[in-house]
Design an enzyme around this catalytic site. Structure first.
Site, PDB file in Angstrom:
ATOM      1  N   GLN A  99       0.844  -1.199   0.000  1.00 47.50           N
ATOM      2  CA  GLN A  99       0.000   0.000   0.000  1.00 47.50           C
ATOM      3  C   GLN A  99       0.882   1.252   0.000  1.00 47.50           C
ATOM      4  O   GLN A  99       1.686   1.465   0.908  1.00 47.50           O
ATOM      5  CB  GLN A  99      -0.938   0.018   1.215  1.00 47.50           C
ATOM      6  CG  GLN A  99      -2.035   1.076   1.025  1.00 47.50           C
ATOM      7  CD  GLN A  99      -2.917   1.273   2.231  1.00 47.50           C
ATOM      8  OE1 GLN A  99      -2.441   1.252   3.374  1.00 47.50           O
ATOM      9  NE2 GLN A  99      -4.202   1.499   2.006  1.00 47.50           N
ATOM     10  N   TYR A 182      -5.810  10.714   4.244  1.00 46.92           N
ATOM     11  CA  TYR A 182      -4.421  11.040   3.909  1.00 46.92           C
ATOM     12  C   TYR A 182      -4.351  11.868   2.617  1.00 46.92           C
ATOM     13  O   TYR A 182      -5.382  12.309   2.108  1.00 46.92           O
ATOM     14  CB  TYR A 182      -3.585   9.763   3.899  1.00 46.92           C
ATOM     15  CG  TYR A 182      -3.601   9.125   5.280  1.00 46.92           C
ATOM     16  CD1 TYR A 182      -3.037   9.792   6.373  1.00 46.92           C
ATOM     17  CD2 TYR A 182      -4.250   7.919   5.525  1.00 46.92           C
ATOM     18  CE1 TYR A 182      -3.097   9.268   7.659  1.00 46.92           C
ATOM     19  CE2 TYR A 182      -4.310   7.381   6.821  1.00 46.92           C
ATOM     20  CZ  TYR A 182      -3.738   8.069   7.873  1.00 46.92           C
ATOM     21  OH  TYR A 182      -3.800   7.563   9.151  1.00 46.92           O
ATOM     22  N   ARG A 230      -7.530   2.355  -2.875  1.00 47.92           N
ATOM     23  CA  ARG A 230      -8.404   2.276  -1.697  1.00 47.92           C
ATOM     24  C   ARG A 230      -9.080   3.614  -1.403  1.00 47.92           C
ATOM     25  O   ARG A 230      -8.425   4.667  -1.432  1.00 47.92           O
ATOM     26  CB  ARG A 230      -7.600   1.846  -0.474  1.00 47.92           C
ATOM     27  CG  ARG A 230      -8.500   1.409   0.672  1.00 47.92           C
ATOM     28  CD  ARG A 230      -7.737   0.814   1.827  1.00 47.92           C
ATOM     29  NE  ARG A 230      -8.532  -0.232   2.459  1.00 47.92           N
ATOM     30  CZ  ARG A 230      -8.533  -0.505   3.761  1.00 47.92           C
ATOM     31  NH1 ARG A 230      -7.766   0.181   4.584  1.00 47.92           N
ATOM     32  NH2 ARG A 230      -9.277  -1.470   4.256  1.00 47.92           N
ATOM     33  N   GLY A 324      -9.393  -6.853   8.258  1.00 45.84           N
ATOM     34  CA  GLY A 324      -8.249  -6.213   8.902  1.00 45.84           C
ATOM     35  C   GLY A 324      -7.967  -6.850  10.248  1.00 45.84           C
ATOM     36  O   GLY A 324      -7.182  -7.791  10.367  1.00 45.84           O
ATOM     37  N   ARG A 325      -8.673  -6.386  11.288  1.00 48.58           N
ATOM     38  CA  ARG A 325      -8.409  -6.835  12.658  1.00 48.58           C
ATOM     39  C   ARG A 325      -8.434  -8.354  12.829  1.00 48.58           C
ATOM     40  O   ARG A 325      -7.614  -8.873  13.595  1.00 48.58           O
ATOM     41  CB  ARG A 325      -9.365  -6.126  13.623  1.00 48.58           C
ATOM     42  CG  ARG A 325      -9.019  -4.654  13.780  1.00 48.58           C
ATOM     43  CD  ARG A 325     -10.149  -3.833  14.372  1.00 48.58           C
ATOM     44  NE  ARG A 325     -11.280  -3.703  13.457  1.00 48.58           N
ATOM     45  CZ  ARG A 325     -12.329  -2.925  13.671  1.00 48.58           C
ATOM     46  NH1 ARG A 325     -12.405  -2.225  14.785  1.00 48.58           N
ATOM     47  NH2 ARG A 325     -13.312  -2.841  12.788  1.00 48.58           N
TER      48      ARG A 325
HETATM   49  C1  FMN Z   1      -4.061  -1.562  13.711  1.00 51.27           C
HETATM   50  C2  FMN Z   1      -4.692  -1.029  12.474  1.00 51.27           C
HETATM   51  C3  FMN Z   1      -3.886  -0.485  11.486  1.00 51.27           C
HETATM   52  C4  FMN Z   1      -4.445  -0.022  10.275  1.00 51.27           C
HETATM   53  N1  FMN Z   1      -3.619   0.440   9.301  1.00 51.27           N
HETATM   54  C5  FMN Z   1      -4.126   0.754   8.086  1.00 51.27           C
HETATM   55  C6  FMN Z   1      -3.265   1.072   6.997  1.00 51.27           C
HETATM   56  O1  FMN Z   1      -2.040   1.033   7.096  1.00 51.27           O
HETATM   57  N2  FMN Z   1      -3.842   1.427   5.827  1.00 51.27           N
HETATM   58  C7  FMN Z   1      -5.206   1.456   5.660  1.00 51.27           C
HETATM   59  O2  FMN Z   1      -5.691   1.770   4.566  1.00 51.27           O
HETATM   60  N3  FMN Z   1      -6.038   1.116   6.657  1.00 51.27           N
HETATM   61  C8  FMN Z   1      -5.539   0.742   7.854  1.00 51.27           C
HETATM   62  N4  FMN Z   1      -6.366   0.332   8.855  1.00 51.27           N
HETATM   63  C9  FMN Z   1      -7.797   0.124   8.566  1.00 51.27           C
HETATM   64  C10 FMN Z   1      -8.047  -1.345   8.190  1.00 51.27           C
HETATM   65  O3  FMN Z   1      -7.424  -1.683   6.967  1.00 51.27           O
HETATM   66  C11 FMN Z   1      -9.562  -1.631   8.061  1.00 51.27           C
HETATM   67  O4  FMN Z   1     -10.109  -0.744   7.126  1.00 51.27           O
HETATM   68  C12 FMN Z   1     -10.294  -1.473   9.398  1.00 51.27           C
HETATM   69  O5  FMN Z   1      -9.614  -2.153  10.425  1.00 51.27           O
HETATM   70  C13 FMN Z   1     -11.722  -2.027   9.304  1.00 51.27           C
HETATM   71  O6  FMN Z   1     -11.700  -3.389   8.871  1.00 51.27           O
HETATM   72  P1  FMN Z   1     -11.822  -4.608   9.918  1.00 51.27           P
HETATM   73  O7  FMN Z   1     -13.129  -4.414  10.647  1.00 51.27           O
HETATM   74  O8  FMN Z   1     -11.853  -5.865   9.070  1.00 51.27           O
HETATM   75  O9  FMN Z   1     -10.682  -4.545  10.852  1.00 51.27           O
HETATM   76  C14 FMN Z   1      -5.843  -0.090  10.086  1.00 51.27           C
HETATM   77  C15 FMN Z   1      -6.660  -0.615  11.106  1.00 51.27           C
HETATM   78  C16 FMN Z   1      -6.098  -1.087  12.278  1.00 51.27           C
HETATM   79  C17 FMN Z   1      -7.003  -1.687  13.329  1.00 51.27           C
END
Ligand code: FMN
Length: 376
Positions: A99, A182, A230, A324-325
């Site tokens: 990314q 961003y 994204r 993600g999480r």
């Molecule tokens: C610890 C953490 C770090 C994240 N870092 C990024 C990132 O580097 N780039 C990004 O686009 N989104 C980032 N996100 C957002 C996640 O990609 C995702 O959109 C968000 O956690 C919701 O999805 P989930 O419910 O499956 O976790 C981050 C989220 C978390 C919790």
């Protein structure tokens, strides 16, 4: 094995399943230098069962950094560090995109060369906080300055250089980070972009820079199947809003589709219990616009569970779900989905910074089974 989640486990295009790993900043790069390290290689290798890993947001230039210990892709050492990571993922049969990130105004001068001010679409400060050292203490962002019109082609060039480095580092593709407030998002949305030059004002002007970046990245990669983008159209993260997300993002999606992009990836929400009521109309409109113009896949993300994700793919809402999480404490998340669990819950305290704890110390089902046989 259970076939309850069969739609998620079926292949699509070049990918073995539709359970992808969303980009997750973990702030564990080696400092100084923001260099990807062996521990990061272990972390990604453990997660190679994802149909596609989208590696964490990675600054394209020294001015693109906004948080401590995030790995970059603008030096030889960073490129070599990433090469070791991608080799390990490929050896396990996985695929990995990088990314590409420029934080814009969401930064602190302590993280920038010569303690410069951050650069944004405008000089309006981001009311958010960041961490600037190992203490992970939160600091207010620094007052930014607006990028000068003549500086914009230089930032596009930074995206090009980063794309070339990502390719040389063995990535299977790149995802342009146009989400979560961003730099590209700051230009896209009218709540922040009040510029009066050709990069602000009308929708066409606001999309000029993001689309210049997308076009240049496709050219630098050499093939649109190695490029995703994204967005987070309904998010109001860090005060970045838009007066008409459907029009703004459908128009952006059309431009991206015309470039033949591999995928459009949307953060739909972070919390399904508080979904924006516009989601059900805005997302399909954006996806239609992307696909009608020639774009390939729609990747949905945001607080999905295996059941809701299966339903989303089955109903045609999306082609793939990025989680993600769930990937944080479940390194073999796709294998767990295949057999119906069990799933561990993530621990926020170890999300950012630190060592192996909360990062590489989670066992897979396979390791647990081996352990059980050897102690029997
Ligand atoms: C610890 C953490 C770090 C994240 N870092 C990024 C990132 O580097 N780039 C990004 O686009 N989104 C980032 N996100 C957002 C996640 O990609 C995702 O959109 C968000 O956690 C919701 O999805 P989930 O419910 O499956 O976790 C981050 C989220 C978390 C919790």
């Amino acid at each position: 094995m259970t076939d309850a989640h069969a739609p998620l486990l079926s292949p699509i295009r070049n990918y073995t399943n539709r359970i992808w790993m969303a980009p997750l900043t973990r702030s564990r790069a080696s400092m100084p230098g923001n260099v990807p390290n062996e521990m990061m290689g272990t972390y990604y290798e453990q997660r190679a069962g994802a149909g596609l890993i989208i590696a964490e947001a990675t600054p394209i230039s020294p001015m693109g950094h906004g948080y401590y210990a995030t790995p970059g892709i603008h030096s030889e050492a960073q490129q070599a560090g990433w090469k070791a990571v991608t080799d390990r993922v490929h050896a396990k049969g996985g695929k990995i995109f990088l990314q590409l990130w420029h934080v814009g105004r969401v930064s602190h001068s302590a993280l920038l060369p010569d303690n410069q001010q951050p650069v944004g679409a405008t000089d309006v400060i981001s009311e958010s906080k960041t961490y600037i050292d190992h203490s992970m203490e939160r600091h207010d962002n620094t007052q930014p300055r607006a990028l000068e019109t003549h500086e914009i082609p230089g930032v596009v060039q930074d995206f090009v250089d980063a794309t070339r480095r990502a390719k040389a580092a063995g990535f299977d593709g790149v995802e342009i980070h146009g989400a979560n407030s961003y730099l590209l998002d700051q230009f896209t949305r009218d709540g922040v972009n009040t510029r009066t030059d050709e990069y602000g004002g009308s929708l066409e002007n606001r999309l000029r820079f993001p689309l210049m970046v997308a076009k240049a990245v496709v050219e630098a990669w050499g093939d649109p199947s190695g490029v995703g983008y994204r967005i987070s159209p309904l998010s109001e993260h860090k005060d970045v809003r838009d007066s008409d997300p459907q029009a703004t993002f459908s128009t952006l999606a059309k431009g991206l589709g015309e470039l033949g992009l591999e995928y459009l990836h949307a953060v739909e929400t972070w919390d399904r219990s508080e979904v924006d009521p516009r989601l059900d109309s805005v997302i399909p409109a954006i996806v239609k616009s992307f696909k009608d113009a020639g774009g390939k896949l729609y990747i949905a993300n945001g607080d999905y569970a295996p059941e809701s994700a299966t339903q989303a793919v089955d109903s045609g809402w999306c082609d793939v779900v990025a989680f993600g999480r769930p990937w944080i404490p479940n390194p073999d998340f796709a294998a767990r989905v295949a057999q119906g669990g069990p799933y561990r819950e993530p621990d926020r305290d170890t999300f950012y910074g630190g060592g192996p704890e909360g990062y590489t110390e989670f066992t897979s089902l396979e390791e647990e089974a081996q352990e059980a046989t050897s102690t029997r």
